[in-house]
Design an enzyme around this catalytic site. Sequence first.
Site: not given
Ligand code: NAD
Length: 489
Positions: A281, A382, A177, A149, A173
Amino acid sequence: MVSQILDFIGGEWVSVDAARQNVINPASAAVIAEVLLTPKEVVARAVETGHKAFLEWRRVPVGERIQPLFKFKQLLEDNLDDLARTITNECGKTYTESIAEMKRSIENVEVACGMPTMMQGLNNEDIASGIDEHMFRQPLGVVAAITAFNFPGMIPLWFLPYAVATGNSFLLKPSERVPMTSAKLFNLLQQAGFPAGVVQLVNGGKETVDAILDHPLVRAVSFVGSTPVAKYIYTRASANGKRAQCQGGAKNPVVIMPDADMDMTTRIMADSAFGCAGQRCLAASVAITVGEARGIFTEQIADAAASRVVGYGLDSGVQMGPVISPESKQRIQTLIGEGEQQGATVLVDGRQKTVNGYEDGYWVHPTILDAVDPASDIAKTEIFGPVLSLMHARSVEEAIALVNSRSYGNMACIFTSSGAVARKFRNEADAGNIGINIGVAAPMAYYPFSGWNDSFFGDLHGQGHHAVEFFTQTKVVVERWPKEWSRTF
Ligand code: NAD
């Protein structure tokens, strides 16, 4: 009636009879849109449409495949203001941060426009007498990205331009949010002239993701999100025989040496820890001061945290927006409390504060936890909010040992005026993105975004040449043309 965020399949906006979810402006808690939660059979339709489009698209010369990307870049620039406002409204960051995000997004489009050169192969003449060997890069087929998000404009574009320029069809996809920015991006992609089915969008949550992970025609999956979900996606995609690159969470340490330029360090650290409300991140989340750096840095960063202007990102003068949801706010506040119970001092407390005129928003103001015990849970968890933890070390060796004691490895930074110390840190720090006198070491689009350890699952990262390798498979051709077959005409 609020706007409806639909899927983009086969070159058209598609509505299906399925559940929807509210999209909420985190600064006001107002419902600003409704997003479709795409069921499995519609995902299958999108993948099959993408596969048909791929069979044509892969035959289009690479020099022609990049032409819509040039148009797309221009459209992104022409619509910068609208895209930035949309990001601020659904994601919460400030307008300035949203503009900066889109500029980094555009960079990826620019780099992928160099694909005719980037995807060149290799060759050797005469590996044996009269025998030549070549390596070509060919696209995979339908590739998909599942995104987080916190950068709704940029993260999809870490993948899409490279995927389509190399000849694949691409399925996004986005986070359910923040789906409005993606919908705007796909309007622009449509105008840019990609053939139907080459770029597609399906909205939704876990059910939609699982349908992508299980579909046999999806050849590769790119993921950005939290570590537990990254591990899940990597495992399920790999078990289904797909390539996967999964970027996970982070807890980024920054070492501050006594010889650092302390004013510059504090300014950069405040931006790194509290910019995007810490929902980045590459946010600095742990500051490790060495020796005498402790006193002055602690004092200055506490002032910077307490004076940061928090509010709705489209209002002028605002330096930090809300966090994404009430659940996030609750989680962050609980973690601050647990930090306190584990022995940290709450030097600046951003809990229980609001913003005038936006009382329903999801506010957590900048917070500083001092004297965090490196062995405590809070030192390793985190938080993904505007919370900076302070730790202290007696030497650079001790500081590097603290840096290397975490399970994540997204980024590690150092502030120092010593070249020798900087070089030691660069060599020994256990992280894939290193900053030296830099607070957010985000690689340019022509470098890989190199998370390590629990911040990345896979081999090839996003962006640059890694992206080209991820989205192509190599074909090696050995060919013999005996001299005796030569004819003179
Ligand atoms: P999230 O893991 O909750 O969701 C990410 C994606 O996965 C969304 O599209 C969501 O719909 C999907 N998703 C969520 N739960 C799922 C499940 N149980 N099964 C299948 N798909 C699922 O992450 P978020 O809250 O959207 O983003 C924040 C996180 O992303 C933080 O941990 C941040 O550090 C990380 N992040 C990492 C980077 C990087 O480059 N390493 C960059 C941006 C964000």
